[in-house]
Scaffold this motif. Structure first.
Motif, mmCIF file in Angstrom:
data_model
loop_
_atom_site.group_PDB
_atom_site.id
_atom_site.type_symbol
_atom_site.label_atom_id
_atom_site.label_comp_id
_atom_site.label_asym_id
_atom_site.label_seq_id
_atom_site.Cartn_x
_atom_site.Cartn_y
_atom_site.Cartn_z
ATOM 1 N N VAL A 34 11.588 -36.546 -12.596
ATOM 2 C CA VAL A 34 11.580 -37.974 -12.906
ATOM 3 C C VAL A 34 12.246 -38.220 -14.256
ATOM 4 N N HIS A 35 13.074 -39.249 -14.318
ATOM 5 C CA HIS A 35 13.672 -39.645 -15.596
ATOM 6 C C HIS A 35 12.569 -40.154 -16.514
ATOM 7 N N GLU A 36 12.661 -39.834 -17.799
ATOM 8 C CA GLU A 36 11.588 -40.150 -18.738
ATOM 9 C C GLU A 36 11.277 -41.642 -18.801
ATOM 10 N N ALA A 37 12.271 -42.476 -18.609
ATOM 11 C CA ALA A 37 12.035 -43.923 -18.653
ATOM 12 C C ALA A 37 11.205 -44.404 -17.473
ATOM 13 N N GLU A 38 11.096 -43.598 -16.440
ATOM 14 C CA GLU A 38 10.367 -43.989 -15.225
ATOM 15 C C GLU A 38 9.025 -43.275 -15.082
ATOM 16 N N LEU A 39 8.589 -42.550 -16.114
ATOM 17 C CA LEU A 39 7.375 -41.750 -15.998
ATOM 18 C C LEU A 39 6.133 -42.606 -15.756
ATOM 19 N N GLY A 40 6.019 -43.728 -16.455
ATOM 20 C CA GLY A 40 4.843 -44.576 -16.281
ATOM 21 C C GLY A 40 4.701 -45.071 -14.862
ATOM 22 N N GLU A 41 5.775 -45.590 -14.322
ATOM 23 C CA GLU A 41 5.761 -46.094 -12.948
ATOM 24 C C GLU A 41 5.483 -44.965 -11.957
ATOM 25 N N ALA A 42 6.088 -43.802 -12.192
ATOM 26 C CA ALA A 42 5.887 -42.659 -11.300
ATOM 27 C C ALA A 42 4.437 -42.190 -11.328
ATOM 28 N N CYS A 43 3.850 -42.111 -12.514
ATOM 29 C CA CYS A 43 2.458 -41.657 -12.619
ATOM 30 C C CYS A 43 1.498 -42.631 -11.937
ATOM 31 N N ARG A 44 1.773 -43.914 -12.033
ATOM 32 C CA ARG A 44 0.904 -44.884 -11.354
ATOM 33 C C ARG A 44 1.030 -44.749 -9.832
ATOM 34 N N ALA A 45 2.233 -44.526 -9.338
ATOM 35 C CA ALA A 45 2.410 -44.345 -7.894
ATOM 36 C C ALA A 45 1.677 -43.092 -7.410
ATOM 37 N N ILE A 46 1.774 -42.019 -8.176
ATOM 38 C CA ILE A 46 1.088 -40.777 -7.807
ATOM 39 C C ILE A 46 -0.423 -40.969 -7.850
ATOM 40 N N ALA A 47 -0.931 -41.656 -8.888
ATOM 41 C CA ALA A 47 -2.371 -41.880 -8.996
ATOM 42 C C ALA A 47 -2.893 -42.679 -7.810
ATOM 43 N N ARG A 48 -2.152 -43.711 -7.406
ATOM 44 C CA ARG A 48 -2.589 -44.499 -6.249
ATOM 45 C C ARG A 48 -2.634 -43.639 -4.990
ATOM 46 N N SER A 49 -1.648 -42.771 -4.826
ATOM 47 C CA SER A 49 -1.607 -41.914 -3.647
ATOM 48 C C SER A 49 -2.741 -40.891 -3.669
ATOM 49 N N LEU A 50 -2.984 -40.280 -4.820
ATOM 50 C CA LEU A 50 -4.087 -39.321 -4.929
ATOM 51 C C LEU A 50 -5.431 -40.012 -4.717
ATOM 52 N N GLY A 51 -5.557 -41.227 -5.234
ATOM 53 C CA GLY A 51 -6.798 -41.970 -5.020
ATOM 54 C C GLY A 51 -7.017 -42.307 -3.564
ATOM 55 N N ALA A 52 -5.957 -42.734 -2.880
ATOM 56 C CA ALA A 52 -6.067 -43.072 -1.459
ATOM 57 C C ALA A 52 -6.451 -41.858 -0.627
ATOM 58 N N GLY A 53 -6.002 -40.683 -1.057
ATOM 59 C CA GLY A 53 -6.354 -39.464 -0.330
ATOM 60 C C GLY A 53 -7.731 -38.933 -0.650
ATOM 61 N N GLY A 54 -8.400 -39.542 -1.618
ATOM 62 C CA GLY A 54 -9.731 -39.097 -2.014
ATOM 63 C C GLY A 54 -9.721 -37.899 -2.947
ATOM 64 N N PHE A 55 -8.549 -37.505 -3.447
ATOM 65 C CA PHE A 55 -8.462 -36.286 -4.245
ATOM 66 C C PHE A 55 -8.938 -36.489 -5.686
ATOM 67 N N LEU A 56 -8.896 -37.731 -6.183
ATOM 68 C CA LEU A 56 -9.371 -37.977 -7.537
ATOM 69 C C LEU A 56 -10.892 -37.879 -7.629
ATOM 70 N N ASP A 57 -11.581 -37.885 -6.497
ATOM 71 C CA ASP A 57 -13.022 -37.660 -6.496
ATOM 72 C C ASP A 57 -13.362 -36.297 -7.092
ATOM 73 N N CYS A 58 -12.439 -35.337 -6.979
ATOM 74 C CA CYS A 58 -12.686 -33.995 -7.527
ATOM 75 C C CYS A 58 -12.843 -34.028 -9.035
ATOM 76 N N VAL A 59 -12.077 -34.887 -9.705
ATOM 77 C CA VAL A 59 -12.053 -34.886 -11.165
ATOM 78 C C VAL A 59 -12.819 -36.055 -11.767
ATOM 79 N N VAL A 60 -13.224 -37.008 -10.946
ATOM 80 C CA VAL A 60 -14.049 -38.131 -11.401
ATOM 81 C C VAL A 60 -15.239 -38.217 -10.461
ATOM 82 N N PRO A 61 -16.252 -37.357 -10.642
ATOM 83 C CA PRO A 61 -17.372 -37.312 -9.695
ATOM 84 C C PRO A 61 -18.166 -38.610 -9.683
ATOM 85 N N ARG A 62 -18.749 -38.897 -8.549
ATOM 86 C CA ARG A 62 -19.543 -40.106 -8.394
ATOM 87 C C ARG A 62 -20.918 -39.933 -9.021
ATOM 88 N N GLU A 63 -21.595 -41.049 -9.242
ATOM 89 C CA GLU A 63 -22.920 -41.023 -9.857
ATOM 90 C C GLU A 63 -23.850 -40.127 -9.044
#
Length: 382
Positions: A34-63
Motif C-alpha cells: 500500500v502507498h503510504e498516503a493510503e495507509l489510513g484508508e487501507a487499515c480501516r477497510a481491513i479492520a471492517r473486514s476482520l470485524g465482519a469475519g469475527g476475527f477481532l473478537d480474538c484480540v478484543v474479548p467480550r465482557e
C-alpha cells in the motif's frame, strides 16, 4: 494460507484449528503493498473486514471472557502469512484496547470496545517517546491533575495508527512515585484539543506511524484507566499477552517465505538441474525448516503456558518473542539469498517480507531486552 504440520500439536484444541481454517480462508480486501498516503484508508477497510469475519473478537474479548493467547497467535500467524499490514491492524486493535478490557471501568468498556471489535473504530497505544523506548520507566510526558481533569504535556513517537486512530491509550507521568511507579494510563480521543499528530514516519516497509505532541491537552479524570500510578503494570500486562503473538506473526511471515522459496527452487534451473536438486540448496532449506519449527514451538509453548496458568510467564513470553523474530529474520534472509537477483528486486514476495520482518526485532521490546528479561528471570529463580 498453506496448511502445515503444526495443527496436530498438543498445544491446540479444536477451536484453534477451526480458527486457523477460517482465518486461512479470509481474503484481505487490500491487495499488494500500500502507498503510504493510503495507509489510513487501507487499515480501516481491513479492520471492517476482520470485524465482519469475527476475527477481532480474538484480540478484543467480550465482557466475561478471557483472552485466548493461542487464538491470538493462530490468528496473527495466519493473517501475517497473507498480509503484514493486516496483521498490524489486528494487533493494534488488541494493543490499543488491552488496557481497557483488562482494567477499564464498565462505562469505558461500553463506550470503546464494541466499535473496535466490529472494526468501525481504530485503536492505538501511545507509549514510546524520543528518549524512552525500551526504558518505559524514563517516560517524561506528564499529566497533572487540575480539578476534574488531567492536563497532558509532552511527546510520543513511533505511534502506530497515528494520525488516523479514533482513540489512543496514552501512558504519562503523574508522579505518585519515582520511575515506573509514577505512571498512569489515559484514554485520549482523536480530536482532543492539545493533541497533535506530526508528519508520518517513513519506515523501510509501509506502516502507519507518526509522532504525537501534547500541549495543555485536557482529559477528564474519568478517562484514567485503572488507578493513578499503575500505568506501568497496565502496559506490561498488555505486552505480556501480545509479545508472544509478535513471534507468531513472524512465524507466519517466515512460513510464507519458506513456501514461496520451495516453489521457486522446484522450478528454477541451475547447472542443468532444478535448484531443489542441489545439495547446498537442500541443506539451506533444511536450516530454514528447522528454524521455523523451533520458533513455532517456542511461540505456542508460551501461548499454552499463558492460557493454562494465567500468570505473567515473562520468561516464556520473552523466549517466544525472541525466537520468533530472530528465526524469521534468518529464514527470510536465506530466502532472499536463494532467490538471487529477484530476491532483492522491489516487488518480489521475499523482498517485501525482508523489509517487513526486520522491525519485529525492535518493537514491543528489542531482542536485547528480551535476553535481559530471560536472564533476570533465571537468576531470580535460581
Amino acid at each position: 494460507m498453506s496448511s502445515w504440520s503444526l495443527w496436530p500439536w498438543p498445544f491446540f484444541e479444536e477451536r484453534h484449528r477451526d480458527l486457523a481454517a477460517r482465518v486461512g480462508a479470509w481474503s484481505c480486501p487490500v491487495d499488494g503493498e500500500v502507498h503510504e498516503a493510503e495507509l489510513g484508508e487501507a487499515c480501516r477497510a481491513i479492520a471492517r473486514s476482520l470485524g465482519a469475519g469475527g476475527f477481532l473478537d480474538c484480540v478484543v474479548p467480550r465482557e466475561g471472557e478471557k483472552v485466548d493467547v493461542r487464538a491470538v497467535c493462530v490468528a496473527r500467524e495466519a493473517i501475517s502469512y497473507t498480509s503484514v499490514l493486516a496483521d498490524n491492524v489486528i494487533a493494534m486493535q488488541g494493543i490499543g484496547t488491552g488496557a481497557l478490557w483488562l482494567h477499564g471501568t464498565p462505562e469505558q468498556k461500553d463506550a470503546y470496545l464494541d466499535p473496535v471489535r466490529r472494526g468501525e473504530r481504530i485503536a492505538a497505544f501511545a507509549l514510546t517517546e524520543p528518549g524512552a523506548g525500551s526504558d518505559v520507566a524514563s517516560i517524561t510526558t506528564t499529566a497533572r491533575r487540575d480539578g476534574g481533569d488531567y492536563v497532558l504535556d509532552g511527546g510520543k513517537t513511533f505511534i502506530s495508527n497515528a494520525p488516523f486512530a479514533d482513540h489512543y491509550i496514552v501512558v504519562a507521568r503523574t508522579g505518585e512515585a519515582p520511575g515506573a511507579r509514577g505512571l498512569t494510563a489515559f484514554i485520549v480521543d482523536a480530536g482532543t484539543p492539545g493533541m497533535v499528530a506530526g508528519d508520518p514516519i517513513h519506515l523501510m516497509a509501509p506502516h502507519p506511524l507518526a509522532p504525537l505532541t501534547f500541549e495543555n491537552c485536557r482529559v477528564p479524570a474519568a478517562n484514567v484507566i485503572g488507578e493513578p500510578g499503575k500505568g506501568f503494570g497496565i502496559a506490561m500486562a498488555t505486552f505480556d499477552i501480545f509479545r508472544t503473538s509478535v513471534g507468531a506473526a513472524c512465524v507466519g511471515m517466515a512460513r510464507r517465505a519458506m513456501h514461496e522459496t520451495l516453489a521457486r527452487m522446484r522450478e528454477r534451473r541451475l547447472f542443468n538441474a532444478t535448484m531443489a536438486e542441489i545439495p547446498g540448496v537442500q541443506t539451506k532449506l533444511a536450516d530454514m525448516s528447522i528454524d521455523l519449527d523451533l520458533a513455532a514451538l517456542a511461540v505456542y509453548r508460551a501461548a499454552w503456558v499463558k492460557d493454562t496458568t494465567g500468570g505473567r510467564c515473562s520468561r516464556e513470553v520473552s523466549i517466544a518473542k525472541f525466537a520468533g523474530t530472530e528465526a524469521a529474520g534468518r529464514i527470510i534472509d536465506a530466502a532472499v539469498q536463494l532467490w538471487g537477483g529477484l530476491g532483492v528486486t522491489r516487488g518480489s514476495v521475499v523482498e517485501q517480507l525482508y523489509r517487513e520482518v526486520r522491525p519485529a526485532r525492535l518493537y514491543e521490546g528489542a531482542s536485547e531486552v528480551q535476553k535481559l528479561v530471560i536472564a533476570r528471570n533465571l537468576i531470580a529463580g535460581a
